[in-house]
Structure formats: C-alpha cells, structure tokens
Enzyme design. Sequence first.
Site, PDB file in Angstrom:
ATOM      1  NE  ARG A 104      -3.943   0.615   1.934  1.00  0.00           N
ATOM      2  CZ  ARG A 104      -5.145   0.712   2.494  1.00  0.00           C
ATOM      3  NH1 ARG A 104      -5.319   1.434   3.569  1.00  0.00           N
ATOM      4  NH2 ARG A 104      -6.184   0.072   1.973  1.00  0.00           N
ATOM      5  CG  HIS A 131      -8.510   0.152  -2.707  1.00  0.00           C
ATOM      6  ND1 HIS A 131      -7.727  -0.923  -2.364  1.00  0.00           N
ATOM      7  CD2 HIS A 131      -9.217   0.466  -1.576  1.00  0.00           C
ATOM      8  CE1 HIS A 131      -7.938  -1.234  -1.094  1.00  0.00           C
ATOM      9  NE2 HIS A 131      -8.841  -0.418  -0.601  1.00  0.00           N
ATOM     10  CD  GLN A 134     -13.239  -1.927  -0.545  1.00  0.00           C
ATOM     11  OE1 GLN A 134     -12.416  -1.802   0.347  1.00  0.00           O
ATOM     12  NE2 GLN A 134     -14.409  -2.495  -0.340  1.00  0.00           N
ATOM     13  CG  ASP A 219     -13.511   6.494  -1.228  1.00  0.00           C
ATOM     14  OD1 ASP A 219     -13.550   6.330   0.014  1.00  0.00           O
ATOM     15  OD2 ASP A 219     -12.454   6.417  -1.899  1.00  0.00           O
ATOM     16  CB  CYS A 259     -14.088   1.231  -0.004  1.00  0.00           C
ATOM     17  SG  CYS A 259     -13.462   2.917   0.153  1.00  0.00           S
ATOM     18  NE  ARG A 287     -10.486  -5.244   0.766  1.00  0.00           N
ATOM     19  CZ  ARG A 287      -9.714  -4.239   1.181  1.00  0.00           C
ATOM     20  NH1 ARG A 287     -10.255  -3.170   1.723  1.00  0.00           N
ATOM     21  NH2 ARG A 287      -8.394  -4.278   1.030  1.00  0.00           N
TER      22      ARG A 287
HETATM   23  N1  NVA Z   1      -9.916   6.829  -1.418  1.00  0.00           N
HETATM   24  C1  NVA Z   1      -9.583   6.385  -0.089  1.00  0.00           C
HETATM   25  C2  NVA Z   1      -9.822   4.928   0.069  1.00  0.00           C
HETATM   26  C3  NVA Z   1      -9.546   4.382   1.453  1.00  0.00           C
HETATM   27  C4  NVA Z   1      -9.729   2.922   1.567  1.00  0.00           C
HETATM   28  C5  NVA Z   1      -8.129   6.744   0.184  1.00  0.00           C
HETATM   29  O1  NVA Z   1      -7.289   6.551  -0.695  1.00  0.00           O
HETATM   30  O2  NVA Z   1      -7.835   7.218   1.282  1.00  0.00           O
HETATM   31  N1   CP Z   2     -11.342  -0.044   2.530  1.00  0.00           N
HETATM   32  C1   CP Z   2     -10.083  -0.097   2.965  1.00  0.00           C
HETATM   33  O1   CP Z   2      -9.144  -0.370   2.220  1.00  0.00           O
HETATM   34  O2   CP Z   2      -9.940   0.111   4.295  1.00  0.00           O
HETATM   35  P1   CP Z   2      -8.568   0.290   5.110  1.00  0.00           P
HETATM   36  O3   CP Z   2      -7.968   1.603   4.696  1.00  0.00           O
HETATM   37  O4   CP Z   2      -9.001   0.272   6.550  1.00  0.00           O
HETATM   38  O5   CP Z   2      -7.644  -0.836   4.786  1.00  0.00           O
END
Ligand code: NVA
Ligand code: CP
Length: 305
Positions: A104, A131, A134, A219, A259, A287
């Site tokens: 990540r 992502h 997800q 989101d 998500c 997930r």
């Molecule tokens: N768009 C959000 C998704 C979190 C799971 C982010 O990147 O923070």
């Molecule tokens: N939806 C998602 O990826 O959640 P986290 O940021 O908690 O991993």
Amino acid sequence: MNCRHFLTLLDLSSEELTALINRATELKTLHAQGESCTPMQNKVLAMIFEKSSTRTRVSFETAMVHFGGHAIFLSPRDTQLGRGEPLEDSARVLSRMADMIMVRTFEHEKIVRFAEYSSVPVINALTDSYHPCQLLADMQTYFEHRGNIQGRTVAWIGDGNNMCHSYINAAIRFGFKLNIACPQGYEPDHAILQAAGDAAELCSDPETAVKDAMLVTTDVWTSMGQEQEQRKREQAFKHYMVTPALMQQANAEAVFMHCLPAHRGEEVAAEVIDGPQSLVWDQAENRLHAQKALIEFLARHHGKR
Ligand code: NVA
Ligand code: CP
C-alpha cells in the site's frame, strides 16, 4: 519474472475475475462450516504499508492465518525502505524471502517498479490511482446479494479517485455501465476513463448518475495524502452526499456500498449507510474472502522458483 501480479483489475481477464469471485464465496462457505483450507502452509506474505489501514491489514493477516501461513507487517517507520533504501533493492530482497508481497503506497508508479524487481507476486493494496482488492470484495458482495452485475447500471458519486478508477476498470471487466458524478475539477483520470469506452460515462450531477442504478457507491471526499485539501474539498463536494432522497431516484432494488472508512454527514447520510439498502458490513467482511481467493490464485500461477 515468471509470475502474475495484481496491480490493477486489468491484470486478470473477465473469466479469471469471475472465477475468483465465485471461489471467494466458496471459501467463505467453507470457513463458515469450519472446514480448513491451507494452501499457504509455511508460506509468508510480506505487507508493506506506507499509508494507514484497518480492513486491508486485518483481512490479509487473517487470510494468511486461515491458509496456514504467516503475514509480516512492515511500516516505513521501522524498515530501511523508510530510511531511503531503494525500492528496487527492497523488492529483490523481500522476494528472496517472502512468497508474496502486498504493497500500500502513494504513487502507482512505485508499485509498478516494485513488481518489476520482485520475483514473487505483488498485490496492490491501494495506491493513489487504484484500489483493486476493494473491487474484488465489492463485486463479490453484489453477486451474493443481486446476482450477475453484467448489463447493470452502477453510480459512482463523489471524487474521481483511486476507488473510482478501479470501478472504471471493473466496468470494463464485469460488463456493467458506470455513471460517474464528480464536482468539476475532481473527475477521474482522462486516460483511465477513455480506456473504458462506453462502459463508463461522466454525468452532469448525482441525480442523473443514479437513474436506473442497481448499485450506488461513494468514497471519502479527502483521501489519504490529501489532508491539506480537506477544507477546499468540503466546499467542492457539498452537493455530492448520498442521501435517502438520492437513493430514492435509483432503481427500487438498489444497494449502497462504501469501501470505508466513512464520514457520515459528508459523502453519505447516516440514514443511508446505516439503512436497509446498505451492504457495507458484508462488503467489509468480503475483503477477507476475496483476498483469500486472490492469494490462492496468485500462488497457483506462480512459476516454481
Ligand atoms: N480513497 C480512499 C480509500 C480508502 C480505503 C483513500 O485513498 O484514502
Ligand atoms: N477499505 C479499505 O481499504 O480500508 P482500510 O484503509 O481500513 O484498509
């Protein structure tokens, strides 16, 4: 390198993705029946997290425990990667030890470069651009509640961000129509959108986007790494909340997904996310199952070293 990676949904074919979703549901049932399935015995998943996580970390760690293997959590605070060791070197070293690597990070280009130097499968657990994990869970959840999504309409309300980009890719692979409603200046990447052709379309407002939609999704307005833009974004997105009134304009059978983490009163009203059309808790649970299916798939396709 002789292995498959999962950096975007487009790394798998439509057939592979559908089989993976079905396998996820099968693994969910097996687990509920108390049956063990341990294809990763004595195997290690290295997990590099340069951003925070609740769901992703816990689902991958749990998946590896269920599968008889082990997951190692690596944060930049306590690895040499965080002190400037080149990505290419970290990729080569970690893949000499671990059997799979989950990353990540910020720029998508970083995970692409990491995968080039890794001799084991690399999984994208969120970048600034995508992502895909997800979306595996989201598609599994839709299939479980409403059946095949092919030919259906899906509405994306809000930021043209990493999740939106993965929804665009999902529209290509799963054959649904994606209506996207974003404030001006927050549209998805032009090239990613264009690659979808007729499968994804920008709409003038949320009301137009939800027309006929069987799935309405959104989101956060401010993603990780954009915290300094929060005030500006609150202004730009204030008409992009998924409210009960908006849900009413979608198909009567429509479901809601997010998500998570969610901000009630911003991108979604509490009545929607906590209401009867919301599938967010099943979505979050999936997930785990979807990623188990992904790990199994990548391990199976990984050439012998
Ligand atoms: N768009 C959000 C998704 C979190 C799971 C982010 O990147 O923070
Ligand atoms: N939806 C998602 O990826 O959640 P986290 O940021 O908690 O991993």
